[in-house]
Design an enzyme around this catalytic site. Sequence first.
Site, PDB file in Angstrom:
ATOM      1  N   ASP A  68     -10.624   3.895  -2.840  1.00  0.00           N
ATOM      2  CA  ASP A  68      -9.215   4.175  -3.107  1.00  0.00           C
ATOM      3  C   ASP A  68      -9.035   5.390  -4.009  1.00  0.00           C
ATOM      4  O   ASP A  68      -8.034   6.106  -3.915  1.00  0.00           O
ATOM      5  CB  ASP A  68      -8.542   2.971  -3.789  1.00  0.00           C
ATOM      6  CG  ASP A  68      -7.959   1.995  -2.787  1.00  0.00           C
ATOM      7  OD1 ASP A  68      -7.544   2.438  -1.704  1.00  0.00           O
ATOM      8  OD2 ASP A  68      -7.916   0.791  -3.083  1.00  0.00           O
TER       9      ASP A  68
ATOM     10  N   LYS B 112       0.821  -1.199   0.000  1.00  0.00           N
ATOM     11  CA  LYS B 112       0.000   0.000   0.000  1.00  0.00           C
ATOM     12  C   LYS B 112       0.859   1.255   0.000  1.00  0.00           C
ATOM     13  O   LYS B 112       2.052   1.218   0.291  1.00  0.00           O
ATOM     14  CB  LYS B 112      -0.922   0.001   1.230  1.00  0.00           C
ATOM     15  CG  LYS B 112      -2.047  -1.026   1.155  1.00  0.00           C
ATOM     16  CD  LYS B 112      -2.964  -0.795  -0.041  1.00  0.00           C
ATOM     17  CE  LYS B 112      -3.809   0.462   0.115  1.00  0.00           C
ATOM     18  NZ  LYS B 112      -4.683   0.695  -1.067  1.00  0.00           N
TER      19      LYS B 112
ATOM     20  N   VAL C  10     -13.843  -5.508 -10.612  1.00  0.00           N
ATOM     21  CA  VAL C  10     -14.519  -5.501  -9.316  1.00  0.00           C
ATOM     22  C   VAL C  10     -15.992  -5.844  -9.489  1.00  0.00           C
ATOM     23  O   VAL C  10     -16.541  -6.707  -8.786  1.00  0.00           O
ATOM     24  CB  VAL C  10     -14.364  -4.138  -8.617  1.00  0.00           C
ATOM     25  CG1 VAL C  10     -15.240  -4.071  -7.367  1.00  0.00           C
ATOM     26  CG2 VAL C  10     -12.912  -3.882  -8.240  1.00  0.00           C
TER      27      VAL C  10
ATOM     28  N   HIS D 135      -2.574   5.183  -5.686  1.00  0.00           N
ATOM     29  CA  HIS D 135      -3.893   5.839  -5.677  1.00  0.00           C
ATOM     30  C   HIS D 135      -3.771   7.318  -5.299  1.00  0.00           C
ATOM     31  O   HIS D 135      -4.509   7.833  -4.443  1.00  0.00           O
ATOM     32  CB  HIS D 135      -4.847   5.103  -4.730  1.00  0.00           C
ATOM     33  CG  HIS D 135      -5.124   3.692  -5.139  1.00  0.00           C
ATOM     34  ND1 HIS D 135      -5.884   3.366  -6.241  1.00  0.00           N
ATOM     35  CD2 HIS D 135      -4.729   2.505  -4.603  1.00  0.00           C
ATOM     36  CE1 HIS D 135      -5.954   2.050  -6.358  1.00  0.00           C
ATOM     37  NE2 HIS D 135      -5.253   1.505  -5.386  1.00  0.00           N
TER      38      HIS D 135
END
Length: 367
Positions: free
Chosen positions: A270, A75, A179, A96
């Site tokens: 995100d 991350k 997704v 992101h």
Amino acid sequence: MVIGVPKEIKDHEYRVSLTPDGASALHKAGHTIWVEPSAGAGSGFTDDEYRQAGATIASSKAEVFERAGLIVKVKEPLLSECSLFRPGQVLFTYLHLASLPELTKTLLDTKITAIAYETTVARDGSLPMLRPMSEIAGRMSVQVGAHYLEKLQGGRGVLLAGVPGVEPGNVVILGAGVVGASATRIAVGLGAQVTVINLDVDRLRYLDDLYQGRIVTRAVSEAAVEQAVCAADLVIGAVLIPGAKAPRLVSRAMVARMKPGAVVVDVSVDQGGCFETTKATTHSDPVYLVDGVLHYGVANMPGIVPRTSTFALTNATFPYLLRLASEGVDRAIQSDPGFAKGVNLKNGQITCAEVADAHGLPFTPIL
């Protein structure tokens, strides 16, 4: 190349960016690997396994950053980690940045090269390092939504599968990419009523053919979104514009018209979220209420299924990591324009147009 593997410190983030097998392959290729103590513990890997693979266990996170020229993470770094960077270092991770103005400006000041998993493009136009976590997050979104629909959790008390004589729950999925398709698979498998809304009608046609009448598909429009969302028990936000902030498809006024106890799981958090009411939450404090609607906005959903997630992620990232280590940034991106799209920051400049646009800052092309 000296490669550093820090331990992830985001709330309940148990993934690790490199497995012992990956460390062994890098070591055999002539690279040096420094791993922060217990970096792999959350995913079930011991320090001894890394040592046996040829890695060195550092004394601290600071030593990992001090030794390594290439930092590989899962991350984005937290602000508390940014002071550990030095100019010229390379960071390879999910970033992101379009939804993170403070982090963007802080990383610009460090003058590192920051390469994002989520904006790297394969030769077929897909997003190879985003896909595996999108698949997991999509599958988890229905599981999470079903949990929070329980009355004990503050939801409507609806069982998505229903029972004979009682209709199943109504699931609306905004977006039909990786997704959305993954969420659709799980929701249909549970027996829910499923509506998928998407901009690309060809994608809807594909899902309609796949499920042969078991789902409803609708082309995106304000009216279609409002009608579906207001009738839903569970709404899953699955909208993505690579590198850019997610479009706000659901307004506060629409949320106010949703059923009391309905649940929103915004996987696009995100990138800022596709609900006007979305805000990022954590695994420690995952939900909040807006107008009686339960919102779940955890930005690192796959972090709580780390064994699956780490293997899925590193399967995708390792070939790129090996190229970065063996060729260096400049050669690697010059030979692969899709890899070049992953470079978001370089030498104090923004090299991703979508990130620059999101923050109103200058854009400098990388190639």
